[in-house]
Write an enzyme that holds these catalytic residues in place. Structure first.
Site, mmCIF file in Angstrom:
data_model
loop_
_atom_site.group_PDB
_atom_site.id
_atom_site.type_symbol
_atom_site.label_atom_id
_atom_site.label_comp_id
_atom_site.label_asym_id
_atom_site.label_seq_id
_atom_site.Cartn_x
_atom_site.Cartn_y
_atom_site.Cartn_z
ATOM 1 N N ASP A 212 -90.302 13.893 36.955
ATOM 2 C CA ASP A 212 -91.772 13.506 37.054
ATOM 3 C C ASP A 212 -92.050 13.436 38.461
ATOM 4 O OD1 ASP A 212 -94.100 13.210 36.596
ATOM 5 O OD2 ASP A 212 -94.202 11.111 36.398
ATOM 6 N N ILE B 282 -103.310 -2.900 45.136
ATOM 7 C CA ILE B 282 -102.885 -1.454 45.700
ATOM 8 C C ILE B 282 -103.600 -0.439 44.772
ATOM 9 C CG2 ILE B 282 -101.091 0.070 46.529
ATOM 10 C CD1 ILE B 282 -99.619 -2.529 47.263
ATOM 11 N N GLY C 31 -100.800 3.734 34.011
ATOM 12 C CA GLY C 31 -100.364 3.446 33.013
ATOM 13 C C GLY C 31 -100.734 1.922 32.251
ATOM 14 N N SER C 32 -99.816 0.995 32.058
ATOM 15 C CA SER C 32 -99.921 -0.282 31.835
ATOM 16 C C SER C 32 -99.520 -1.409 32.887
ATOM 17 C CB SER C 32 -99.066 -0.672 30.508
ATOM 18 O OG SER C 32 -97.740 -0.496 30.765
ATOM 19 N N GLY C 33 -99.346 -0.783 33.980
ATOM 20 C CA GLY C 33 -98.822 -1.511 35.213
ATOM 21 C C GLY C 33 -99.816 -1.662 36.319
ATOM 22 N N LYS D 126 -103.044 0.831 40.130
ATOM 23 C CA LYS D 126 -102.477 0.981 38.897
ATOM 24 C C LYS D 126 -102.192 2.167 38.296
ATOM 25 C CE LYS D 126 -106.958 0.826 36.610
ATOM 26 N NZ LYS D 126 -108.064 0.252 35.503
ATOM 27 N N VAL E 269 -99.809 -2.869 40.718
ATOM 28 C CA VAL E 269 -99.341 -3.028 41.876
ATOM 29 C C VAL E 269 -100.084 -3.880 42.855
ATOM 30 C CG1 VAL E 269 -97.787 -1.984 43.590
ATOM 31 C CG2 VAL E 269 -97.859 -0.919 41.450
#
Length: 983
Positions: free
Chosen positions: A838, A720, A724-726, A722, A728
């Protein structure tokens, strides 16, 4: 010793003249020029060469043994000094019309020294230096070297508009028009912003190619001429054709003949009508004579590497026949506007042309004439057009004049008149007076025509003098015309009186005939000019009765008379024609049928167009209705979902209140009821469905990767996004449900804290409808990763706004619905005493039609004073939507930033999102620099611009949310009760 090797040994170690940045510069030059210092240049003896020899800078003189060049001491300057010096020298070079060979040589050496000293980088200064060098090489004729410099600029990625134009200009000089055109087309692809200017250069190339195909050279291009290095008095000219020089040397006899006699050209040459050709002809006196007097003109033309096409320098043409020889000559100063006109032997002015004719003793005089057209004189062209129209009128007048004579039975006079006109036309050949005087020198006697009375009384010279009108006699001619007009008016009055008398006589005669013969055949009368033509006795009678009228009106002019009588006759005929009413013939049946058919076709076309327009309107209306219906369905669905959510919230509140009243006593357990047959059947069906799902899931494992979260398998369907450091992924669970799997790599301590904080917040908000639901999670600190299984959202608000954006803006109904859902989601976390921190469009996702809030990585719980302290090493949130108080550090010089935020900070972020939904961009989008944007947000004096919007309530909500003082901003309940949400 090689010059380049000696120079490389002494030059600066940071530069390399032979290999600049790994690129061999010498391969871009056709030959390398030696570098000589100014002192050594003065010491070297200059070889004396004859002035008649024409040299070019681009010709390589091949020698059996190259002369050793003295070693040069390199000159080191700063780059800015080189650029200023080159700029100054190029300005000086461009201002000089004929730069000296020494100056050209100096500039060549200067460019070479600068090229060896400067650092070869893609900088604006070095780009201008190389462009000046290529321009200089092109102007001195070094086209190949200029192309090499431009190719080197391409290697350095300096492709610009000027580079493509200069390359195409060099190719067009060499008559390679297709290559020049391809270069311009490549420039249009590379630099589409300058396509209009490139198209202008394509038109110039087409014009040059047309001139080259017609004339064999480019006449309009004057940049192809360069001068010799020899003596200036020789005035030698070199014309670059196909990048090769051409030398034209004339012997002294030919030069003397050219000085005494004008240059002879063909009357059909196209060079006579162009201004550019006049400049070439004016420079013909600069052709260099050679000492050899026995050589001919064809032998004196020495071509150096010419191709099939040679430039047309001198056009020499002389035609001879058995009867006469005619040469058209042009004086040297005939093309100068300010020069005095040459005089003939009689003292008359000659404008551009003289005609010398030598006639033999033949029976008839043959006169030849030449017509000159000058494009620079527009009045001459207009006069010629008027004369052509006068000739056409003369022919029509002669035909009408013949008809009148036939009607009046004056055939003898008419024949004489026609003979006179034919003789005049054969003699003068329609000589025109167009601001030019034609002189015909008749050296022999002319023969006469016995049938023509004009041949015995007038000669050819008399006819020419009677027709041609000089500039000096124009005033007399105008006075004569006025007198002729007066005479014509008198004649017209007399003619009208005579016509009235004739009509009366005709009526009397007709009455007599009717009395004698009551029945008259209709063909015995003709209606031409209203005169009967039944018998000749009537016309004879009228001639006898009115002898004066017939002689004054019908008598033709004799050939001995001057052209004034012809002008009088012409004006009288024109006056008669003007007085006649126009004869309109009746339309024929075919014509009427054609008109009717055309009208019917036009009507049919109009009907078809109207039908097409009506169909298009109907289609548009249907499309609009469908869109409105879809919008209404979406609105109804969203309203139903909102009502269901509100009912669920009310039920939860009621349950909580009941629990409080009963002192948290759980309800008594329900006693198990006996199962009926229907319930057992449903259980069996559910069990069978579970078995089927497990089978299909096992089959899907073979073609997809599996992620295990707490021992439960999830099939990865697609990636799907991304952040930062993640990352999905879209996954499929064992019960065949779609979820979102978030994989986070725990490489940063801040990231670990944020993800753990998000897990705690989602667990706390698990029962809330407007918040994304956490299904499962796994924290593996040994392998440094976290897996979160979340509710799957089809699309986020940022992408949804891009789809819904139209030229007229987003629909207000959609804005109202999504704004209400956003407020409810933020109100949910505020009720749980959580600040998101945020908020942005990407953090709202659509789950089955309703918006839900995600990403609680930096969310914090509110303290007792309705605020929270957020400590970060850098700024938090997205700057386009962040509040001013979130950018103000309250740590007072601490190692980390500390921002004190409250619920009002989320209100500011919501206002920025609503601003983007209304206008298509956030409020501080105009500031491209992040520093200037940061200063504008925290500056209390900066006013936010609010464009015009048709919904005033929307603007009011925006202005309330974007108040800089957080204490003055409204709360979520206030915004939910605002008039903007009331439909």
């Amino acid at each position: 010793m090689d010059t380049h090797q000696s120079f490389n040994e002494n030059q600066h170690p940071n530069f390399n003249s032979g290999n600049h940045g790994g690129i061999n510069m010498n391969r871009f030059q056709r030959f390398s020029k030696p570098t000589i210092s100014p002192i050594q240049q003065q010491q070297q003896p200059q070889p004396q060469q004859p002035s008649s020899i024409i040299q070019r800078q681009s010709i390589i003189m091949t020698q059996p043994q190259p002369q050793p060049q003295p070693q040069m001491i390199p000159i080191f300057r700063e780059p800015n000094e080189w650029y200023k010096l080159i700029d100054m020298e190029m300005n000086k070079f461009n201002n000089e019309s004929r730069p000296s060979p020494e100056y050209i040589k100096y500039l060549t050496q200067l460019f070479q020294q600068a090229l060896d000293s400067l650092e070869h980088k893609n900088t604006p200064e070095f780009y201008l230096f190389l462009l000046n060098r290529a321009t200089f090489q092109s102007k001195i004729g070094e086209n190949e070297d200029a192309k090499g410099t431009l190719k080197y600029m391409k290697v350095l990625k300096m492709e610009s508009f000027e580079v493509f134009v200069l390359l195409s200009e060099i190719e067009s000089k060499s008559f390679r028009f297709s290559k020049a055109r391809s270069i311009i087309n490549r420039g249009i692809q590379k630099i589409p912003s300058r396509s209009k200017e490139f198209e202008g250069f394509l038109m110039v190339i087409d014009i040059q190619e047309d001139e080259f195909s017609r004339n064999g050279c480019i006449i309009s291009n004057n940049n192809n001429i360069s001068f010799n290095n020899g003596d200036v008095n020789n005035n030698s000219i070199i014309m670059n054709e196909n990048d090769q020089p051409m030398v034209i040397n004339l012997n002294p006899q030919q030069q003397q003949q050219q000085q005494q006699q004008p240059y002879e050209i063909s009357s059909s040459s196209s060079l006579m009508s162009t201004p550019a050709s006049s400049r070439h002809l004016s420079n013909r006196s600069s052709i260099v004579p050679t000492p050899n007097s026995s050589t001919k003109l064809s032998e004196s033309i020495k071509t150096i590497g010419l191709r099939s096409v040679q430039p047309r320098r001198v056009i020499h043409k002389q035609t001879t026949t058995n009867f006469n020889t005619t040469t058209t000559t042009i004086p040297e100063n005939s093309y100068d506007d300010d020069a005095d006109q040459p005089m003939d032997h009689d003292g008359n002015n000659n404008n551009n042309f003289r005609i010398h004719s030598n006639n033999n003793n033949n029976s008839s005089a043959n006169s030849s004439y030449n017509k000159s057209e000058n494009d620079e004189d527009d009045q001459d062209e207009e006069d010629e057009e008027e004369e052509d129209e006068d000739e056409d009128d003369d022919e029509e007048d002669e035909e009408e004049y013949e008809d009148n004579n036939n009607n009046n039975n004056n055939n003898n006079n008419n024949n004489n008149n026609n003979n006179n006109n034919n003789n005049n036309n054969n003699n003068n050949n329609y000589f025109k007076y167009n601001r030019q005087q034609y002189i015909l020198n008749n050296d022999s006697d002319t023969s006469t025509n016995p049938n023509s009375p004009a041949s015995s009384n007038s000669s050819v010279n008399d006819i020419i003098n009677s027709i041609s009108i000089t500039d000096d006699s124009k005033l007399d001619y105008e006075n004569n015309v006025k007198l002729q007009q007066q005479q014509q008016q008198q004649q017209q009055q007399q003619q009208q009186q005579q016509q009235q008398q004739q009509q009366q006589q005709q009526q009397q005669y007709i009455q007599q005939q009717q009395q004698q013969q009551p029945k008259i055949h209709p063909q015995r009368f003709s209606l031409q000019n209203n005169t009967p033509t039944t018998t000749t006795t009537t016309t004879a009678a009228t001639n006898v009765q009115n002898p004066s009228s017939s002689s004054s009106y019908i008598s033709p002019p004799l050939s001995s008379q001057s052209s004034e009588l012809q002008h009088q006759r012409r004006h009288s005929i024109q006056a008669q024609r003007a007085n006649k009413p126009p004869v309109i013939p009746p339309p024929s049946k075919l014509h009427q049928n054609n008109l009717q058919q055309q009208q019917q076709q036009q009507q049919q076309q109009q009907q078809q167009q109207q039908q097409q327009q009506q169909q298009q309107l109907l289609l548009q209306q249907q499309a609009l209705l469908q869109q409105q219906q879809q919008q209404q369905i979406l609105l109804q669905q969203q309203q139903q979902q909102q009502q269901q959510q509100q009912q669920q919230q009310q039920q939860q509140k009621q349950q909580e209140q009941q629990l409080k009243k009963t002192n948290m006593q759980p309800p008594p357990p329900k006693q198990p009821q006996p199962q009926t047959q229907t319930q057992q059947q449903q259980k069996n069906i559910n069990n069978s469905e579970i078995v089927d799902k497990e089978k299909s899931f096992e089959v899907a494992k073979s073609w997809s990767e599996v992620a295990m979260v707490n021992g439960k398998p999830y099939l990865r369907i697609e990636f799907i996004g991304k952040g930062g450091s993640g990352k999905v992924y879209k996954v499929l669970s064992g019960d065949l449900k779609i979820y979102a799997l978030k994989y986070v790599c725990l490489s940063d301590p801040n990231e670990i804290e944020a993800q753990l904080n998000e897990i705690e917040m989602l667990k706390r908000l698990r029962k809330q409808v407007n918040i994304i639901q956490l299904i499962d999670y796994e924290v593996n600190m040994a392998k440094n990763y976290i897996l979160l299984v979340l509710e799957f959202g089809e699309i986020d608000l940022s992408k949804l706004l891009q789809r819904l954006q139209t030229p007229n803006g987003t629909n207000v109904n959609f804005i109202r619905i999504y704004w209400q859902q956003m407020l409810q989601a933020v109100h949910t976390i505020h009720e749980e005493k959580i600040i998101h921190g945020d908020l942005k469009p990407a953090n709202f996702v659509s789950v089955q039609g309703s918006l839900k809030l995600i990403d609680f990585g930096i969310a914090k719980a509110i303290q007792s004073d309705d605020t929270t302290n957020i400590v970060r090493e850098s700024q938090i949130g997205t700057i386009n939507y962040i509040s001013p108080e979130a950018l103000i550090d309250t740590s007072q010089g601490g190692p980390k930033q500390c921002m004190k935020l409250g619920r009002a900070s989320d209100i500011w972020s919501l206002g920025c999102i609503l601003y983007e939904m209304a206008f298509g961009y956030p409020p501080f989008k105009s500031f491209s620099n992040i520093i200037s944007k940061y200063q504008a947000i925290i500056n209390p004096h900066h006013k936010i611009e609010f464009p015009v919007h048709p919904n005033e309530n929307l603007l009011k909500v925006l202005k309330l949310c974007l108040i800089r003082n957080p204490h003055e901003r409204p709360t979520i309940p206030t915004l939910l009760n605002h008039d903007f949400l009331k439909i």
